[in-house]
Design an enzyme around this catalytic site. Sequence first.
Site, PDB file in Angstrom:
ATOM      1  N   ASP A   1      27.532  33.081  32.289  1.00 15.08           N
ATOM      2  CA  ASP A   1      27.931  32.086  33.284  1.00 15.08           C
ATOM      3  C   ASP A   1      27.336  30.736  32.912  1.00 15.08           C
ATOM      4  O   ASP A   1      26.528  30.617  31.994  1.00 15.08           O
ATOM      5  CB  ASP A   1      27.546  32.519  34.693  1.00 15.08           C
ATOM      6  N   SER A   2      27.746  29.697  33.632  1.00 11.18           N
ATOM      7  CA  SER A   2      27.400  28.333  33.222  1.00 11.18           C
ATOM      8  C   SER A   2      26.034  27.872  33.717  1.00 11.18           C
ATOM      9  O   SER A   2      25.510  26.876  33.248  1.00 11.18           O
ATOM     10  CB  SER A   2      28.455  27.363  33.746  1.00 11.18           C
ATOM     11  N   GLY A   3      25.480  28.578  34.695  1.00 16.12           N
ATOM     12  CA  GLY A   3      24.237  28.139  35.324  1.00 16.12           C
ATOM     13  C   GLY A   3      24.459  27.429  36.642  1.00 16.12           C
ATOM     14  O   GLY A   3      23.507  27.148  37.372  1.00 16.12           O
TER      15      GLY A   3
ATOM     16  N   PHE B   1      25.776  28.409  39.561  1.00 22.54           N
ATOM     17  CA  PHE B   1      25.407  29.136  40.773  1.00 22.54           C
ATOM     18  C   PHE B   1      23.902  29.198  40.944  1.00 22.54           C
ATOM     19  O   PHE B   1      23.379  29.078  42.056  1.00 22.54           O
ATOM     20  CB  PHE B   1      25.983  30.555  40.753  1.00 22.54           C
TER      21      PHE B   1
ATOM     22  N   ASP C   1      30.093  23.985  36.739  1.00 20.98           N
ATOM     23  CA  ASP C   1      30.732  23.697  38.026  1.00 20.98           C
ATOM     24  C   ASP C   1      29.696  23.365  39.081  1.00 20.98           C
ATOM     25  O   ASP C   1      28.507  23.587  38.889  1.00 20.98           O
ATOM     26  CB  ASP C   1      31.560  24.897  38.492  1.00 20.98           C
TER      27      ASP C   1
ATOM     28  N   GLN D   1      36.689  26.020  42.833  1.00 19.48           N
ATOM     29  CA  GLN D   1      35.852  25.853  44.017  1.00 19.48           C
ATOM     30  C   GLN D   1      36.730  25.438  45.209  1.00 19.48           C
ATOM     31  O   GLN D   1      37.951  25.498  45.130  1.00 19.48           O
ATOM     32  CB  GLN D   1      34.753  24.834  43.737  1.00 19.48           C
TER      33      GLN D   1
ATOM     34  N   GLY E   1      32.039  30.164  44.577  1.00 18.31           N
ATOM     35  CA  GLY E   1      31.743  29.699  45.924  1.00 18.31           C
ATOM     36  C   GLY E   1      32.031  30.710  47.014  1.00 18.31           C
ATOM     37  O   GLY E   1      32.096  30.350  48.194  1.00 18.31           O
TER      38      GLY E   1
ATOM     39  N   ASP F   1      31.359  40.698  38.910  1.00 17.71           N
ATOM     40  CA  ASP F   1      29.981  40.897  38.448  1.00 17.71           C
ATOM     41  C   ASP F   1      29.052  40.883  39.645  1.00 17.71           C
ATOM     42  O   ASP F   1      29.375  40.339  40.698  1.00 17.71           O
ATOM     43  CB  ASP F   1      29.567  39.799  37.468  1.00 17.71           C
TER      44      ASP F   1
END
Length: 236
Positions: A63-65, A67, A116, A158, A185, A235
């Site tokens: 994941d992008s980080g 969250f 995001d 989102q 989200g 996930d």
Amino acid sequence: PVFMPVGTAGAVRAVTPFELKRTGAQIVLANTYHLNIRPGEQLIQKAGGLHRFMGWEGPMLTDSGGFQIFSLPGVRITDEGVSFRYEVDGTPVSLTPEKSIQIQHALGADIIMAFDECAPYPCEYEVAKAAVDRTARWGARSKRAHTREDQTLFGIIQGSVYADLRKRSAAQLLDLGFEGFSIGGLSVGEGIELMNTVLEESVPFIPKKFPRYLMGVGLPEDLLNAVERGIDMFDC
């Protein structure tokens, strides 16, 4: 549909790679932010990439980080990126779309995520709209920074619980040309009934030819409800 066990810091807790394969898991997930902090993507790259580092031969997703940043206190968000302090020792950390992609390139996962902004729940309409538009701008920068042809890049939709914002976010990201789409989200406190409603309003905006990934959902009843609404990947 596929459920992806999460190995946040490079290992699925209490399960060896051999045991993980025996469960039927086909793909596992790791976390860009945590691996960047410890042990660092350069060390993982030196070890031969995330697959060798984890001892996992199958596909991987990072994941992008975004969250994790959403869940931290004292985060400062601007159009450039985010800045915060590492929750363990207070070390200053900054993350931008370009840096997130750079880290994921070094980690070497098969599927990587655009950076995001995950709006909190509940949040006012204008706050959610600002997060949607910033996610689109960051998505464009993530796309430009992505140069590895052996990695698939997903965009993250989102919009909180607002149907028109979900449609707006999906349209913006579709225009950017991602190879798969995540619904972010959700599973942030809104409850299962509202989550199902948002899914029913969001999934139709993603053409069936693309993988649809609902982030952070793992309860059996949630999986079944989401599969019924057209979700392919999970996930938790």
